[in-house]
Scaffold this active site. Structure first.
Site, short mmCIF file in Angstrom:
data_model
loop_
_atom_site.label_atom_id
_atom_site.label_comp_id
_atom_site.label_asym_id
_atom_site.label_seq_id
_atom_site.Cartn_x
_atom_site.Cartn_y
_atom_site.Cartn_z
N ASP A 67 -61.73 9.33 14.34
CA ASP A 67 -61.80 10.51 15.21
C ASP A 67 -60.58 11.39 14.97
OD1 ASP A 67 -64.12 9.62 16.31
OD2 ASP A 67 -63.25 8.91 18.18
N GLU A 151 -73.24 4.85 18.29
CA GLU A 151 -73.89 3.61 17.87
C GLU A 151 -74.59 2.91 19.03
OE1 GLU A 151 -70.69 2.64 14.30
OE2 GLU A 151 -70.27 1.89 16.31
N THR A 311 -73.40 0.48 9.19
CA THR A 311 -72.06 0.84 8.67
C THR A 311 -71.44 -0.34 7.90
OG1 THR A 311 -71.01 0.14 10.72
CG2 THR A 311 -71.66 2.44 10.58
N GLU A 349 -73.80 3.71 5.70
CA GLU A 349 -72.60 4.55 5.82
C GLU A 349 -71.41 3.68 5.51
OE1 GLU A 349 -71.71 6.34 9.60
OE2 GLU A 349 -73.58 7.46 9.63
N LEU A 352 -65.07 3.22 6.99
CA LEU A 352 -63.76 3.87 6.90
C LEU A 352 -63.74 4.79 5.68
CD1 LEU A 352 -61.63 0.64 7.47
CD2 LEU A 352 -62.20 2.36 9.18
#
Length: 413
Positions: A67, A151, A311, A349, A352
């Protein structure tokens, strides 16, 4: 931005993902939507021939991995939460989490006369009506946010204010009055009213490890007891029901619009090598050495024809701290098998931002897994993140080569 989009297009990128923030669009008053910046951004994507994965982001931005800005929930939602703090997820110590409205209040008219699920549906409907002309052509996928970081999970490992640090087990988030009243009803229905007064009180703290706790330890842990199984079934089912409610709305709103619908599931890979899989349990995924927690999620998505977006695709087991029994590769494989069994498309995805060839190679490997001689291909991969680092000369050169390989891999099968 225009220049970057041009570069992405010339590199062979299919499109971009963008968060459509509830806290920006419906910020000041319920039912008043301001699409201003998005009109411009979507038009720009269209001009450059880029497809868009639009994320309906009903969570707060700020305080989690990656973020870089802060976008709170809409002002009028925050007002309601301030009046009734039980609308926020709560842990056993009374700590409130303001990232996302507690799913315990999903069907109650607590947001100025509307239920949270109605608010999400109205927002998606307004998005559809406003951007109808781009749906199916420029906007090809709607990812529906269902919790913190967008999520489908509970906010069990909040990084803000140092509450949780990797690789802690996290904490159950079921202590607001709405969640507790549902737990009480479930316990009474099971004929065990005593089980309904509270969640586990022996599950340790955010930064404990499984063996530090009575509930998660491998031998005789509370997670294997009749009470533990009752609680974990209830807690994970509440999350599945939440997903089901929002997906039902999304499906009817975007039906026949030519868009795919997807849901993001978090890659919680730490302590995966232990029996109890504590961090997955606190997040709402009832996955243990003896029970597959991803098949029920995949089956729920299958009922609505949605894609499972997962992820941590870029991670390798040996890169992670082995004392914390991290196993991202094994976890990705388990989730891929669950989607294969439920016949749900799998997308990926990276968790990080990574710009190195090692991560690129791992993504290539994970995007086409082999099961018993049968290839399991991902239907799409979203690369995080489009920021200045990506356009730095060496990173960009590696990225362009990676996109080329991903395309070749796709065409080879």
């Amino acid at each position: 931005m225009k220049e970057r989009m041009q570069k992405l297009k010339s590199a062979g990128v299919e499109g971009v993902m963008m968060d459509v923030w509830w806290g920006l669009v419906e910020r000041d008053a319920p039912g008043t939507y301001n699409w201003g910046g998005y009109v411009e951004l979507l038009e720009m994507a269209k001009q450059h021939g880029l497809k868009v994965q639009a994320v309906m982001s009903f969570h707060k931005c700020g305080g989690n991995v990656g973020d870089s800005c802060t976008i709170p929930l809409p002002n009028w939602v925050v007002e309601e939460i301030n009046k009734d703090p039980d609308l926020a997820y709560t842990d056993q110590w009374g700590r409130r989490n303001y990232e996302y409205v507690s799913l315990g209040s999903d069907t109650l008219p607590v947001l100025k006369g509307r239920t949270p699920v109605q608010c999400y549906a109205d927002f998606m409907r307004a998005f559809r009506d406003n951007f109808k002309h781009l749906l199916g052509d420029t906007i090809v996928e709607i990812q529906v946010g269902m919790g913190p970081s967008g999520e489908l999970r509970y906010p069990s490992y909040p990084e803000q204010n140092g509450t949780w640090k990797f690789p802690g087990i996290g904490a159950f988030q079921c202590y607001d009055k709405y969640m507790l009243s549902s737990l009480k009803a479930a316990a009474e229905a099971a004929g065990k009213p005593k089980w309904g007064s509270t969640g586990p009180t022996d599950a340790g703290h955010y930064n404990n490890w499984p063996e530090d706790t009575q509930f998660f330890r491998r031998e005789g842990g509370g997670w294997t007891s009749p009470y533990g199984e009752f609680f974990l079934n209830w807690y994970s089912q509440m999350l599945l029901d939440h997903g089901e409610r929002i997906l039902s709305s999304a499906k009817s709103i975007f039906q026949d619009m030519g868009v795919e619908i997807s849901v993001k599931v978090s890659g919680i890979h730490w302590h995966y090598g232990t029996r109890s899989h504590a961090p997955e349990l606190t997040a709402g995924y009832y996955n243990t050495r003896f029970r597959d927690g991803y098949i029920p999620i995949a089956q729920m998505l299958a009922r609505h024809g949605a894609i499972l977006n997962f992820t941590c695709i870029e991670m390798r087991d040996h890169e992670q701290p082995q004392d914390a029994r991290c196993a991202p590769e094994k976890l990705v494989r388990q989730v891929a098998l669950a989607t294969r069994k439920a016949q749900v498309p799998l997308a990926g995805e990276n968790a990080l931002p990574r710009y190195d060839e090692t991560a690129h190679e791992q993504i290539l490997r994970a995007s086409s897994l082999n099961f018993d001689g049968e290839e399991r291909e991902m239907c799409a991969f979203t690369y995080l993140r489009m920021n200045p680092d990506l356009f730095q000369a060496d990173n960009w050169r590696r990225f362009v080569a990676f996109v080329k390989k991903m395309k070749e891999g796709k065409n080879a099968h």
